[in-house]
Design a protein around this motif. Sequence first.
Motif, PDB file in Angstrom:
ATOM      1  N   SER A 114     -52.120  13.151  -4.893  1.00 50.19           N
ATOM      2  CA  SER A 114     -51.916  14.260  -3.973  1.00 50.19           C
ATOM      3  C   SER A 114     -51.749  13.803  -2.520  1.00 50.19           C
ATOM      4  N   GLN A 115     -52.245  12.597  -2.192  1.00 56.15           N
ATOM      5  CA  GLN A 115     -52.148  12.098  -0.817  1.00 56.15           C
ATOM      6  C   GLN A 115     -51.033  11.075  -0.615  1.00 56.15           C
ATOM      7  N   GLN A 116     -50.505  10.588  -1.686  1.00 57.71           N
ATOM      8  CA  GLN A 116     -49.557   9.481  -1.556  1.00 57.71           C
ATOM      9  C   GLN A 116     -48.293   9.865  -0.794  1.00 57.71           C
ATOM     10  N   ASP A 117     -47.729  11.023  -1.090  1.00 60.01           N
ATOM     11  CA  ASP A 117     -46.511  11.431  -0.399  1.00 60.01           C
ATOM     12  C   ASP A 117     -46.762  11.572   1.105  1.00 60.01           C
ATOM     13  N   ALA A 118     -47.940  12.086   1.464  1.00 56.92           N
ATOM     14  CA  ALA A 118     -48.266  12.249   2.882  1.00 56.92           C
ATOM     15  C   ALA A 118     -48.364  10.890   3.575  1.00 56.92           C
ATOM     16  N   ILE A 119     -48.887   9.900   2.877  1.00 57.30           N
ATOM     17  CA  ILE A 119     -48.997   8.558   3.464  1.00 57.30           C
ATOM     18  C   ILE A 119     -47.611   7.950   3.652  1.00 57.30           C
ATOM     19  N   PHE A 120     -46.725   8.118   2.668  1.00 61.27           N
ATOM     20  CA  PHE A 120     -45.361   7.613   2.816  1.00 61.27           C
ATOM     21  C   PHE A 120     -44.665   8.276   4.004  1.00 61.27           C
ATOM     22  N   ALA A 121     -44.835   9.593   4.137  1.00 59.69           N
ATOM     23  CA  ALA A 121     -44.218  10.317   5.246  1.00 59.69           C
ATOM     24  C   ALA A 121     -44.794   9.848   6.577  1.00 59.69           C
ATOM     25  N   ASP A 122     -46.097   9.608   6.607  1.00 63.40           N
ATOM     26  CA  ASP A 122     -46.747   9.141   7.834  1.00 63.40           C
ATOM     27  C   ASP A 122     -46.232   7.753   8.218  1.00 63.40           C
ATOM     28  N   ALA A 123     -46.083   6.878   7.218  1.00 68.52           N
ATOM     29  CA  ALA A 123     -45.575   5.530   7.494  1.00 68.52           C
ATOM     30  C   ALA A 123     -44.156   5.593   8.058  1.00 68.52           C
TER      31      ALA A 123
ATOM     32  N   SER B 116     -35.677   7.843  -4.406  1.00 66.70           N
ATOM     33  CA  SER B 116     -35.801   8.368  -3.043  1.00 66.70           C
ATOM     34  C   SER B 116     -37.160   9.033  -2.919  1.00 66.70           C
ATOM     35  N   GLY B 117     -38.188   8.230  -2.655  1.00 63.46           N
ATOM     36  CA  GLY B 117     -39.551   8.747  -2.622  1.00 63.46           C
ATOM     37  C   GLY B 117     -39.829   9.638  -1.438  1.00 63.46           C
ATOM     38  N   ALA B 118     -39.144   9.397  -0.316  1.00 65.92           N
ATOM     39  CA  ALA B 118     -39.322  10.214   0.886  1.00 65.92           C
ATOM     40  C   ALA B 118     -37.974  10.375   1.568  1.00 65.92           C
ATOM     41  N   LEU B 119     -37.799  11.500   2.245  1.00 70.41           N
ATOM     42  CA  LEU B 119     -36.543  11.799   2.916  1.00 70.41           C
ATOM     43  C   LEU B 119     -36.827  12.330   4.308  1.00 70.41           C
ATOM     44  N   ALA B 120     -35.878  12.209   5.209  1.00 68.59           N
ATOM     45  CA  ALA B 120     -36.052  12.744   6.558  1.00 68.59           C
ATOM     46  C   ALA B 120     -34.694  13.027   7.178  1.00 68.59           C
ATOM     47  N   ASN B 121     -34.666  14.028   8.042  1.00 71.79           N
ATOM     48  CA  ASN B 121     -33.461  14.348   8.810  1.00 71.79           C
ATOM     49  C   ASN B 121     -33.653  13.827  10.226  1.00 71.79           C
ATOM     50  N   VAL B 122     -32.704  13.014  10.693  1.00 68.86           N
ATOM     51  CA  VAL B 122     -32.739  12.495  12.055  1.00 68.86           C
ATOM     52  C   VAL B 122     -31.620  13.157  12.842  1.00 68.86           C
ATOM     53  N   HIS B 123     -31.998  13.809  13.939  1.00 67.47           N
ATOM     54  CA  HIS B 123     -31.020  14.488  14.793  1.00 67.47           C
ATOM     55  C   HIS B 123     -30.745  13.611  16.006  1.00 67.47           C
ATOM     56  N   ALA B 124     -29.456  13.437  16.323  1.00 58.14           N
ATOM     57  CA  ALA B 124     -29.059  12.624  17.476  1.00 58.14           C
ATOM     58  C   ALA B 124     -28.096  13.410  18.349  1.00 58.14           C
TER      59      ALA B 124
ATOM     60  N   GLN C 248     -39.092  16.227   7.442  1.00 57.02           N
ATOM     61  CA  GLN C 248     -39.399  15.252   6.406  1.00 57.02           C
ATOM     62  C   GLN C 248     -39.643  15.970   5.092  1.00 57.02           C
ATOM     63  N   ALA C 249     -39.395  15.270   3.995  1.00 55.38           N
ATOM     64  CA  ALA C 249     -39.589  15.861   2.671  1.00 55.38           C
ATOM     65  C   ALA C 249     -39.878  14.741   1.671  1.00 55.38           C
ATOM     66  N   SER C 250     -40.413  15.144   0.515  1.00 56.05           N
ATOM     67  CA  SER C 250     -40.628  14.198  -0.579  1.00 56.05           C
ATOM     68  C   SER C 250     -39.881  14.716  -1.805  1.00 56.05           C
TER      69      SER C 250
END
Length: 646
Positions: free
Chosen positions: A414-423, A287-295, A305-307
């Motif tokens: 150091s930038q990879q997690d930010a790129i995954f979150a951005d994608a 689980s390289g990246a995580l996010a909470n979606v509210h509906a 979002q989190a890594s």
Amino acid sequence: MTPSSGGSESSSRNHGDGASDRRHESSRSHHSGSGGGSGRSHRHHHGSSSRRRKEQQKKRRKRIIVWSIVGVLALLVFCVVWVGVRGFLAVGELQAAVPLAKSAQQQVVAGDTKAAQQTADELAGHAASAASLTGDPIWRGAEVLPGIGPNLEVMRVVAASVDRIARDAVVPLATSAATIDLASFAPVDGRIDLQPMIDVQMPVHGARIAFDSADAALANVQDAQVIGPLADARYELTSLVDEAGATVIGLDNAVRLLPPMLGADGPRDTLLLFQNNAELRSTGGISGALANVHAEGGAVSMTRQASTRDFPKFTPPVIDLPADTKALWSDNTASYIQDVNFTPQFPLAATIAREMWRLQYGAEVQSVVAVDPVMLSYLLRATGPITLTTGEQLTSENAVQFLLSDVYEQYPVSQQDAIFADAAATAFRALTAGGLDTQALIEALAQAGTERRILVWNADASEQAVLAGTTLAGGLPESDAETQNFGVYLNDQTGSKMDSYLDVQVGAGTVTCRNDGLPNYEVVVKLTNTAPADAATSLPPYVTGGGVFGTPPGNIRTTVHVYSARGTYNLGVALNGEPTDSRPATDTGYEVSKVVSRLAPGESAEYRFGFLGGEAGEKFTATEATPLVSTPETLGVALSCESALW
């Protein structure tokens, strides 16, 4: 004179009397003689009459038998002609009907609702006619006849199945599609109109029941020996039911689950796990990246979002693992967010991830959904290209390569997690903004679901029950009376992102050689390291692992777990044709066999996992495997008693 006359008269009277007496006597004598002979003549006449009556009775019986035979033959001829003519007509109706079912489905998906309705009505007419022609008592009675009977039964079942699908599935779905624009299912400005989904719940569920009914009916006559053309028709319809039925099941699940998951009944939070296939876990990747979606009421937003770097090691583990799981995977499964899906049981992995999110952020989600970059590439067919803040443009063609390989070469750790979150965030905005190609979106979700690239778990037991038995649920493989299913699950042990270079081929076969009839099964797993020969130096340490976890750079170390059905027996593992060390285990009743593979660049290994069936009789074999960057190639495995290793 007087005396003379008197005498004469007297003489004449006497003479007459004498003659009369003689006539009378003669008459009596004749009558007496006749009467005396009458007894004998009467008895003779009675015997003759009796014989005549018997002969007449025999003739009547013969006539009855003859006419009965003629009647039966006439009835048989009539029945044969009746069945033959109606069968001929039914074949014509079926030949016209079956192709229309697929056409109607394609027209509905394409949004051509007018054409879909016309096709559905035409299909219904042909199907109803075929069912009527093959459903009368004469036809049913003829099904008991040897030879022709099975053919008639199969034709009746095929006709009835087409009629049921047309009447209860195709026509209602075409009618619903005509009143609801498929584009209404797509988000617009961050909101999805839930009412169209709710409106089609009943017709879609009715269609699912129709396909299930047809599938069960066809299964009952699947083995009947019938003539070639009829066997072809049965196969064609069975294939259509399997394909279209799977689509209808997916649609039924979607329209029943999406409204509550999108907040139709109140606010709802869902945890998204973005699995990275470059570092394998049983359900796909870490689980390289995580996010909470509210509906809420169809309005959706990504609120956090989190890594993996944002999560600590949880000590003690966040849940008490089942004993089997703990023995197989250790407490790491419930201690590290990266390892929650070591286990192939997604409901368990989702439960662990949900608890970690609660402990870390104080929010309890109601659902957990796992996706991977390959699914993202499918979704980009519907959204079109997206542009990241770094300037890279991701398309359906390059998204996987960039996210699982290029990003490691082009950007520091150091930038990879930010790129995954951005994608992830950019793709989410594209999906919810509107302007989607609805047909491409439906096809993308269907393909991802079939390949197990999207997994769903709901805390609500009734909602989760809707997913039972589907690929979305992410459960262990289920076997049945016809099919022996095996699970092949891979986990990275390199501590790197080398699994983009791991080629996997999987297959299974069976053979029976024992006197007790128990079959032998073999599951074949072939692994190849396709990394360049100089991978140790040409690839960055973050990709190779740099040897930190004991695996030389460029090598790929992988655990392979093969799950066999309950009731089977573990026979061991062979590596390249020779017995090798393996670790037998169990997991919730399943037999499990485990090996650890380490491959240098260009190296291959073929593992053969042996299992003994728990009951006599061979079954068709099938496998499901960890979703990789590329779908594993299926190996053909032909076994014989001479070639079998066990």
